[in-house]
Write a protein that holds these residues in place. Structure first.
Motif, PDB file in Angstrom:
ATOM      1  N   ARG A 152       8.427  -8.203  12.158  1.00  0.00           N
ATOM      2  CA  ARG A 152       7.456  -7.293  11.549  1.00  0.00           C
ATOM      3  C   ARG A 152       7.097  -7.727  10.132  1.00  0.00           C
ATOM      4  NH1 ARG A 152      11.351  -3.966  13.485  1.00  0.00           N
ATOM      5  NH2 ARG A 152      12.012  -3.428  11.356  1.00  0.00           N
ATOM      6  N   SER A 153       8.100  -8.141   9.367  1.00  0.00           N
ATOM      7  CA  SER A 153       7.824  -8.545   7.982  1.00  0.00           C
ATOM      8  C   SER A 153       6.956  -9.794   7.937  1.00  0.00           C
ATOM      9  CB  SER A 153       9.144  -8.793   7.242  1.00  0.00           C
ATOM     10  OG  SER A 153       9.904  -9.799   7.902  1.00  0.00           O
ATOM     11  N   ARG A 154       7.200 -10.719   8.854  1.00  0.00           N
ATOM     12  CA  ARG A 154       6.370 -11.929   8.900  1.00  0.00           C
ATOM     13  C   ARG A 154       4.928 -11.589   9.280  1.00  0.00           C
ATOM     14  NH1 ARG A 154       9.473 -16.633   9.320  1.00  0.00           N
ATOM     15  NH2 ARG A 154      11.425 -16.276   8.189  1.00  0.00           N
ATOM     16  N   ILE A 155       4.769 -10.623  10.149  1.00  0.00           N
ATOM     17  CA  ILE A 155       3.416 -10.213  10.536  1.00  0.00           C
ATOM     18  C   ILE A 155       2.690  -9.597   9.347  1.00  0.00           C
ATOM     19  CG2 ILE A 155       2.099  -8.646  12.018  1.00  0.00           C
ATOM     20  CD1 ILE A 155       4.231  -9.011  14.152  1.00  0.00           C
ATOM     21  N   THR A 156       3.422  -8.856   8.518  1.00  0.00           N
ATOM     22  CA  THR A 156       2.813  -8.275   7.315  1.00  0.00           C
ATOM     23  C   THR A 156       2.327  -9.364   6.369  1.00  0.00           C
ATOM     24  OG1 THR A 156       4.309  -6.381   7.510  1.00  0.00           O
ATOM     25  CG2 THR A 156       3.193  -6.690   5.397  1.00  0.00           C
ATOM     26  N   ILE A 157       3.127 -10.414   6.214  1.00  0.00           N
ATOM     27  CA  ILE A 157       2.703 -11.545   5.378  1.00  0.00           C
ATOM     28  C   ILE A 157       1.486 -12.232   5.999  1.00  0.00           C
ATOM     29  CG2 ILE A 157       3.400 -13.780   4.455  1.00  0.00           C
ATOM     30  CD1 ILE A 157       6.271 -12.743   4.394  1.00  0.00           C
ATOM     31  N   ALA A 158       1.505 -12.372   7.316  1.00  0.00           N
ATOM     32  CA  ALA A 158       0.371 -13.002   7.995  1.00  0.00           C
ATOM     33  C   ALA A 158      -0.907 -12.187   7.823  1.00  0.00           C
ATOM     34  CB  ALA A 158       0.690 -13.175   9.475  1.00  0.00           C
ATOM     35  N   ILE A 159      -0.775 -10.866   7.766  1.00  0.00           N
ATOM     36  CA  ILE A 159      -1.952 -10.015   7.567  1.00  0.00           C
ATOM     37  C   ILE A 159      -2.595 -10.303   6.217  1.00  0.00           C
ATOM     38  CG2 ILE A 159      -2.660  -7.624   7.167  1.00  0.00           C
ATOM     39  CD1 ILE A 159      -0.699  -6.797   9.361  1.00  0.00           C
ATOM     40  N   ALA A 160      -1.759 -10.487   5.191  1.00  0.00           N
ATOM     41  CA  ALA A 160      -2.297 -10.812   3.861  1.00  0.00           C
ATOM     42  C   ALA A 160      -3.003 -12.166   3.876  1.00  0.00           C
ATOM     43  CB  ALA A 160      -1.168 -10.806   2.837  1.00  0.00           C
ATOM     44  N   LEU A 161      -2.435 -13.127   4.587  1.00  0.00           N
ATOM     45  CA  LEU A 161      -3.077 -14.444   4.674  1.00  0.00           C
ATOM     46  C   LEU A 161      -4.387 -14.369   5.451  1.00  0.00           C
ATOM     47  CD1 LEU A 161       0.059 -16.673   5.404  1.00  0.00           C
ATOM     48  CD2 LEU A 161      -1.168 -16.423   3.240  1.00  0.00           C
ATOM     49  N   ILE A 162      -4.404 -13.552   6.485  1.00  0.00           N
ATOM     50  CA  ILE A 162      -5.636 -13.392   7.267  1.00  0.00           C
ATOM     51  C   ILE A 162      -6.736 -12.772   6.416  1.00  0.00           C
ATOM     52  CG2 ILE A 162      -6.661 -12.152   9.216  1.00  0.00           C
ATOM     53  CD1 ILE A 162      -3.990 -12.460  10.672  1.00  0.00           C
ATOM     54  N   ARG A 163      -6.364 -11.830   5.553  1.00  0.00           N
ATOM     55  CA  ARG A 163      -7.353 -11.194   4.682  1.00  0.00           C
ATOM     56  C   ARG A 163      -8.016 -12.224   3.772  1.00  0.00           C
ATOM     57  NH1 ARG A 163      -4.260  -7.818   2.629  1.00  0.00           N
ATOM     58  NH2 ARG A 163      -4.794  -5.959   3.846  1.00  0.00           N
ATOM     59  N   GLU A 164      -7.217 -13.109   3.206  1.00  0.00           N
ATOM     60  CA  GLU A 164      -7.781 -14.140   2.336  1.00  0.00           C
ATOM     61  C   GLU A 164      -8.598 -15.150   3.137  1.00  0.00           C
ATOM     62  OE1 GLU A 164      -7.662 -14.029  -0.904  1.00  0.00           O
ATOM     63  OE2 GLU A 164      -6.518 -12.158  -0.750  1.00  0.00           O
ATOM     64  N   GLY A 165      -8.122 -15.471   4.339  1.00  0.00           N
ATOM     65  CA  GLY A 165      -8.873 -16.410   5.167  1.00  0.00           C
ATOM     66  C   GLY A 165     -10.207 -15.856   5.614  1.00  0.00           C
ATOM     67  N   SER A 166     -10.262 -14.563   5.901  1.00  0.00           N
ATOM     68  CA  SER A 166     -11.526 -13.952   6.318  1.00  0.00           C
ATOM     69  C   SER A 166     -12.544 -13.965   5.186  1.00  0.00           C
ATOM     70  CB  SER A 166     -11.280 -12.521   6.791  1.00  0.00           C
ATOM     71  OG  SER A 166     -10.780 -11.726   5.718  1.00  0.00           O
ATOM     72  N   LYS A 167     -12.071 -13.843   3.950  1.00  0.00           N
ATOM     73  CA  LYS A 167     -12.990 -13.933   2.818  1.00  0.00           C
ATOM     74  C   LYS A 167     -13.615 -15.322   2.737  1.00  0.00           C
ATOM     75  CE  LYS A 167     -10.514 -10.502   0.010  1.00  0.00           C
ATOM     76  NZ  LYS A 167      -9.748 -10.275  -1.247  1.00  0.00           N
ATOM     77  N   ALA A 168     -12.804 -16.350   2.979  1.00  0.00           N
ATOM     78  CA  ALA A 168     -13.329 -17.719   2.942  1.00  0.00           C
ATOM     79  C   ALA A 168     -14.323 -17.966   4.070  1.00  0.00           C
ATOM     80  CB  ALA A 168     -12.173 -18.713   3.030  1.00  0.00           C
TER      81      ALA A 168
END
Length: 266
Positions: free
Chosen positions: A147-163
């Motif tokens: 679960r914690s890794r998925i939370t980190i992945a969500i933050a990375l996805i947010r930045e990737g979607s901006k790009a």
């Protein structure tokens, strides 16, 4: 076609039964290949429309990830697990149905008919059920313990979607590698078909016990007996028809696969 030319030119000496068998195989292959091409031609616009729809949905999904990435990711995971659960339920119901109501094989050269023959077996649904259950358990354990890794992945996805939204052509670029991958897969499937066709065709009599009016002049008398399609058509007749001129209504010489061919080099 080379075999057919050799037969016509007399360079390939074969008995009558072998000639009929090879001609039957050529006709069946021609029918199957024609059906594949026909299915692709008829569904080309559906595939093109589906491709465009997928691109649009992917872009909308990426836009949603920019603002509501957390709920979208968790809902996607939950939805996928729910979809797997529903698929397992359908597989179990079909497994029960086809086990209680077995369906006999039938002769066909249509791709839809081949698919129906495969999915009319309860063993197929049992294998699918087991595979889906294994995938479901693995994914559920991954979600629970990471679960914690998925939370980190969500933050990375947010930045990737901006790009991605800043450079919109990145959505269209994967189409070209996808086309290349489809070409490689098609080539692999073609090679696999050639490899699977190494050996002799295996045919067996099906639905013979259900066809009480089928008479094969004593040549074929049992269900599941090995048969030759050309010989079956020429010798088996429906005794209920006028003069026995019609072929058997239910019984047929069904293609069951390829017999193993061992080739030695030396």
């Amino acid at each position: 076609m080379e075999v057919l030319n050799d037969i016509m030119n007399g360079t390939l000496q074969l008995e009558e039964g072998q000639v009929l068998e090879k001609l039957t195989n050529l006709i069946k292959f021609d029918q199957l290949s024609s059906q594949i091409v026909q299915d692709l031609v008829q569904s080309r616009w559906y595939m093109a429309g589906a491709l465009v729809a997928v691109v649009i949905l992917c872009f909308i999904y990426i836009l949603l990830l920019r603002w509501v990435v957390g709920p979208v990711v968790w809902l996607s995971i939950a939805g996928f697990l729910a979809l797997l659960g529903f698929a397992m339920y359908l597989c179990y119901k079909n497994f029960e149905y086809y086990k209680a109501n077995p369906v006999g094989l039938y002769q066909t050269t249509n791709l839809k008919g081949y698919a129906q023959s495969i999915f009319a077996k309860y063993e197929t649904w049992l294998v699918l059920l087991i595979a889906l259950a294994i995938i479901f358990v693995i994914l559920l354990l991954v979600v629970i313990f990471l679960r914690s890794r998925i939370t980190i992945a969500i933050a990375l996805i947010r930045e990737g979607s901006k790009a991605v939204t800043a450079i919109k052509t990145t959505v269209l670029f994967p189409i070209f590698p996808w086309i290349l991958q489809c070409g490689v897969i098609a080539y692999g499937v073609l090679v696999l078909m050639f490899l699977m066709s190494i050996g002799d065709s295996a045919f067996r009599v099906v639905n013979f016990k259900n066809d009480t009016t089928c008479d094969c002049a004593g040549i074929y008398t049992e269900e599941g007996q090995e048969c030759n399609p050309a010989k079956f058509v020429s010798s088996c007749r429906d005794t209920a028809s006028v003069g026995g001129a019609l072929p058997c209504s239910l019984a047929s010489c069904h293609f069951t696969g390829w017999s193993t061919c061992w080739v030695s080099f030396g």
